[in-house]
Design an enzyme around this catalytic site. Structure first.
Site, short mmCIF file in Angstrom:
data_model
loop_
_atom_site.label_atom_id
_atom_site.label_comp_id
_atom_site.label_asym_id
_atom_site.label_seq_id
_atom_site.Cartn_x
_atom_site.Cartn_y
_atom_site.Cartn_z
N GLU A 438 0.81 -1.16 -0.08
CA GLU A 438 -0.11 0.24 -0.16
C GLU A 438 0.89 1.35 0.14
OE1 GLU A 438 -2.84 -0.26 3.23
OE2 GLU A 438 -3.63 -2.09 2.31
N GLU A 514 -4.05 -9.06 0.41
CA GLU A 514 -4.38 -8.81 1.64
C GLU A 514 -5.98 -8.74 1.83
OE1 GLU A 514 -1.94 -5.99 3.85
OE2 GLU A 514 -3.63 -5.37 5.05
C1 GAL Z 1 -4.01 -2.43 5.67
C2 GAL Z 1 -2.27 -2.74 5.84
C3 GAL Z 1 -2.18 -3.47 7.07
C4 GAL Z 1 -3.03 -3.09 8.25
C5 GAL Z 1 -4.57 -3.62 7.72
C6 GAL Z 1 -5.57 -3.26 8.76
O1 GAL Z 1 -4.22 -1.28 4.79
O2 GAL Z 1 -1.75 -3.16 4.74
O3 GAL Z 1 -0.77 -3.28 7.47
O4 GAL Z 1 -3.07 -1.89 8.41
O5 GAL Z 1 -4.61 -2.31 6.91
O6 GAL Z 1 -6.80 -3.38 8.16
#
Ligand code: GAL
Length: 836
Positions: A438, A514
């Site tokens: 991100e 993710e």
């Molecule tokens: C994502 C990020 C993670 C964590 C997660 C929580 O955007 O890559 O590191 O912060 O959100 O939802």
């Protein structure tokens, strides 16, 4: 082709037979683990590097050591006044527990003496840090050897010119800046330190590169490139490299024998054929070892071992990811590096426990978000069978946090990436490199160039693995060259964009790099049971009905359905496998919240209900039948209390106190597309394909029984939950009753408050104390409550939802370890563990 190779192999095999009794010894190279006798101080003076500085008053510690995990927790530790823009915050807020509320900010010094032999000046001495948090500056005998800012990466220095016969002093200064992280990073020499002594002419540090470019059923081509550190004075000598491959039973299965010429300065390439190779996979994690021997004028000068696996990986557009020619979907989780109550201090036993728990859930891959893993982690993944997506950065040039990696990117990115790849390119578990998460560059015109720069480094250093990154700005990245630059386009969240991304991208493959970020607290249930985003409650917890998420995220099924219905979706990495310290989203500003609620498993390592939902979908080898919630609700009599069942059986009937509540079947007619509107999402249409839900059941004390039917309609399994009586005793469950007497091995003991029939009292939160006698020590304790400020090291803690986990550590002496737990008002309990 095949005939030719088979004939060649037979010739090779007869040669191998003549040398298979070869013994492996490593006299020429000595690796010393610098784990004990370190002195440690939180003060900061220039004189601390001086060899004669008197550190007698400093604390004696052993390494791995995380100075911050001992606390105390405080709202003032790295309180960040900022707007987390990627989470949609528009104004700066006082983020209290964002990095765990532990005292990791500031400086720390470590000093250690080591006595070296008279011949050390004729040797090469390499000092390797597996990771030092952070901004390490290393001194040997008062002289500055070098520095390494990144706290997660492994690095090494050639200290041959700095060491002397007799006593030597290694000193390391570390400094963690405030606002340098988005989660708890840990602090100190939290990974191992090694001193490697060898002859001057030797195999280079991380100097082998093994690939398996051609695999057939009856043979595998093993390609080994070995880099030799050759001294000028050796240029006239005859160097021979003999590399022998051993199988898992330590039988020699092939070798190469070659002279090294001055023209081999870029590495000696050897090809060894292994017949009937056993392929590495998560189910069959077979390893081989290459033993490289370097001879100078016939004299053995170095022996270097490289474990590796024989396996193939391939991404086929429109089809998916193939491991050993078999389509393999990533059933993955993201994992931060901390080990809950042990903090960041690496411990192989704790890592292996995490992997065991995740494998049982059906996980086949871990993303080491958002940084370089520890060697113990990669080794465990190799040996236990877990694919790894190894990540390098959470930040490039543009900051997410003021003092993050953006401060170092320009100077260090290439060095960091090269070290990561050189360290782990032989490990079969690593199947993909991930160059970012991100990053704000996603939306900048320069972004794709940086992505290309980093991906090119990966390709240069290891052309065999695809490269990805986690992108959370789909509109920007699919409408620029950012996503199309990557070998694999990895998307964080927003799975409803996968189809559009697929249409626009040339790769014709989508990775859920993710996903989910569902939040829940073990054993805590909120009523009414409704889907909620960013819900907050007075108790700082989230509902274990698994219906709550963040504004950018969703529920497990919102992702399951994509990867089942879209043929080009190659699997996902759920945020996260285990809870971690820091990021107590959505309780950003709500101290004492200081650890995550995202985990499928809590901070103590106890599975939440969600674990069984994933298990029912991912673990196709075992049966899952799990009922929630618990059934001890004084005061809820007559209130609607839905019952969910997570199972891989297609249907089940539910009974409350013997009365049928009807049969529920999984609704396989639900598709990704007909369940995407808000009303369907809110009425759990997708969940009906994966969960069995009785939404209208009412609470009455007694027994909730579920009878599961198999596809043929036969009763296949029965389970029940029962209302608990008064708290009566403590139940102890040890994960491993036999440990290694190495001073490092751990036993995890789950302690539950139970009634006199052994039923969990699911809301009990009494304090439980422990004593440990015999050949072990109490190490730590955790209860999985993300808002608990109790010390992880005190031998007492309050139960959370009736449970907690105590950790015992062995000493180096063999014998029995006796653990006793006691609490006011209930009978105490004892268990013993053997250390051998
Ligand atoms: C994502 C990020 C993670 C964590 C997660 C929580 O955007 O890559 O590191 O912060 O959100 O939802």
């Amino acid at each position: 082709m095949r005939n030719f190779c088979t004939r060649k192999l037979r010739q090779l095999c007869s040669l191998i037979l003549t040398c298979s009794c070869f013994m492996v010894s490593a006299q020429e190279r000595e690796e010393i683990l610098l784990d004990d006798h370190w002195k440690f101080s939180r003060d900061d003076e220039e004189t601390f590097s001086a060899p004669l500085f008197d550190d007698a008053k400093w604390q004696t510690v052993s390494v791995p050591h995380d100075w911050a995990i001992y606390g105390p927790f405080s709202i003032h530790n790295d309180k960040q006044h900022t707007a987390i823009t990627q989470d949609g915050q528009k104004e700066a807020l006082e983020h209290a527990g964002r990095t765990g509320g532990l005292p990791f900010v500031g400086t720390g010094w470590y000093r250690r003496k080591i006595t070296l032999g008279k011949d050390v000046q004729d040797k090469r001495s390499m000092l390797q840090f597996d990771g030092a948090m952070s901004n390490a500056v290393v001194f040997v005998n008062g002289k500055r050897v070098g520095n390494w800012p990144n706290g997660y990466n492994s690095f090494y220095f050639d200290i041959s010119a700095f060491v002397v016969p007799g006593e030597n002093v290694i000193a390391v200064r570390l400094e963690n800046l405030s606002e340098s992280s988005r989660w708890y990073p840990g602090a100190g020499l939290y990974r191992n330190v090694h001193l490697i002594l060898s002859n001057k002419t030797k195999i280079a540090h991380w100097g082998t590169y093994i690939t398996t470019p051609h695999i057939e059923a009856d043979f595998a081509e093993v390609s080994i490139k070995t880099q030799i550190d050759r001294q000028l004075e050796d240029m006239e000598e005859t160097l021979v490299l003999r590399t022998e491959v051993f199988d898992q039973e330590r039988q020699a299965v092939g070798y190469g024998n070659d002279t090294i010429t001055p023209y081999d300065s870029r590495g000696k390439q050897q090809t060894i054929f292994v017949s009937n190779p056993k392929l590495w996979s998560p189910d069959t994690p077979t390893l081989y070892t290459a033993v490289s021997k370097l001879y100078v004028n016939g004299e053995l000068k170095d022996t270097y071992e490289t474990p590796f696996g024989i396996r193939s990986i391939e991404i086929i557009p429109n089809k998916g990811f193939y491991l050993n020619g078999e389509k393999t979907v990533f059933k993955g989780v993201c994992m931060h590096h901390d080990l809950g109550p042990l903090g960041a201090a690496v411990n192989e036993s704790a890592i292996r426990r995490q992997i065991r728990i995740l494998k049982d859930m059906g996980v086949n891959a871990i993303r080491t978000s958002h940084n370089m893993p520890a060697p113990e982690f990669v080794k465990a993944c190799d040996e236990m069978g877990m694919m790894v997506m190894a990540e390098s950065f959470d930040e490039w040039k543009l900051p997410k946090v003021k003092n993050g990696y953006n401060l170092y990117f320009d100077e260090w990115a290439e060095k960091d990436l090269v070290n990561l790849i050189h360290h782990y390119r032989n490990n079969p578990s690593i199947v993909m490199w991930c160059i970012g998460n991100e990053v704000p560059e996603q939306a900048s015109p320069e972004g794709s160039k940086v992505a290309r720069f980093l991906q090119d480094i990966c390709h240069r250093e290891d052309p065999t693995r695809p490269v990805t990154q986690g992108m959370d700005n789909p509109d920007a990245v699919i409408n620029s060259s950012f996503a199309s630059t990557m070998d694999v386009a990895g998307f964080n969240y927003r799975p409803f964009k996968y189809r559009e991304a697929y249409k626009k991208l040339q790769q014709q493959i989508i990775l859920g790099s993710e996903t989910a970020s569902t939040i829940s607290s073990r054993g805590v249930y909120k009523f009414p049971v409704v889907r909620r985003s960013m819900a907050k409650y007075d108790d700082h917890q989230a509902s274990s009905y698994d219906v709550e998420h963040c504004s950018w995220s969703d529920l497990p099924e919102d992702n399951f359905i994509q990867h089942e219905d879209l043929p080009y979706a190659i699997g996902e990495f759920v945020w996260t496998g285990f809870d971690y310290l820091g990021e107590p989203t959505p309780y950003y500003t709500d101290w004492p919240s200081h650890s995550s609620l995202f985990g499928i498993v809590d901070l103590a390592g106890i599975p939440k209900d969600r674990y069984y939902l994933y298990r029912s979908h991912w673990n196709t080898k075992e049966k899952t039948l799990h009922i929630l919630p618990h059934w001890s609700w004084p005061g809820r009599e007559g209130d609607t209390t839905p019952v969910f069942v997570y199972t891989n059986y297609p249907k089940a009937e539910l009974f409350i106190n013997g009365k049928s509540q009807g049969i529920q079947s999984k609704d396989l007619s639900v598709t990704r597309d007909d369940s995407a509107d808000k009303q369907s999402l809110d009425s759990f249409v997708r969940q009906k394909r994966y969960r069995l839900m009785w939404m209208d059941t009412r609470y009455e004390p007694g027994v909730v029984k579920v009878v599961a039917y198999d596809a043929a309609g036969h009763i296949a399994a029965v389970d029940s939950v029962v209302t608990a009586g008064k708290p009566y005793g403590l139940k102890l469950e040890v994960d491993r009753p036999i440990l290694k007497a190495d001073g490092k091995d751990l036993a995890y003991i789950t302690i539950s408050v139970v009634d006199q029939h052994g039923i969990l009292c699911p809301m009990d939160d009494r304090e439980i104390s422990f004593t440990v006698k015999g050949k072990g020590n109490f190490k730590a304790v955790a209860n999985g409550n993300p808002a608990s400020l109790e010390s992880f090291q005190a031998p007492k803690m309050k139960a959370f939802s009736g449970k907690l986990v105590a950790v015992l550590e062995t000493t180096k002496e063999r014998g029995e370890i006796i653990f006793e737990a006691s609490a006011k008002g209930v009978k105490k309990a004892m268990v013993s563990v053997r250390s051998e």
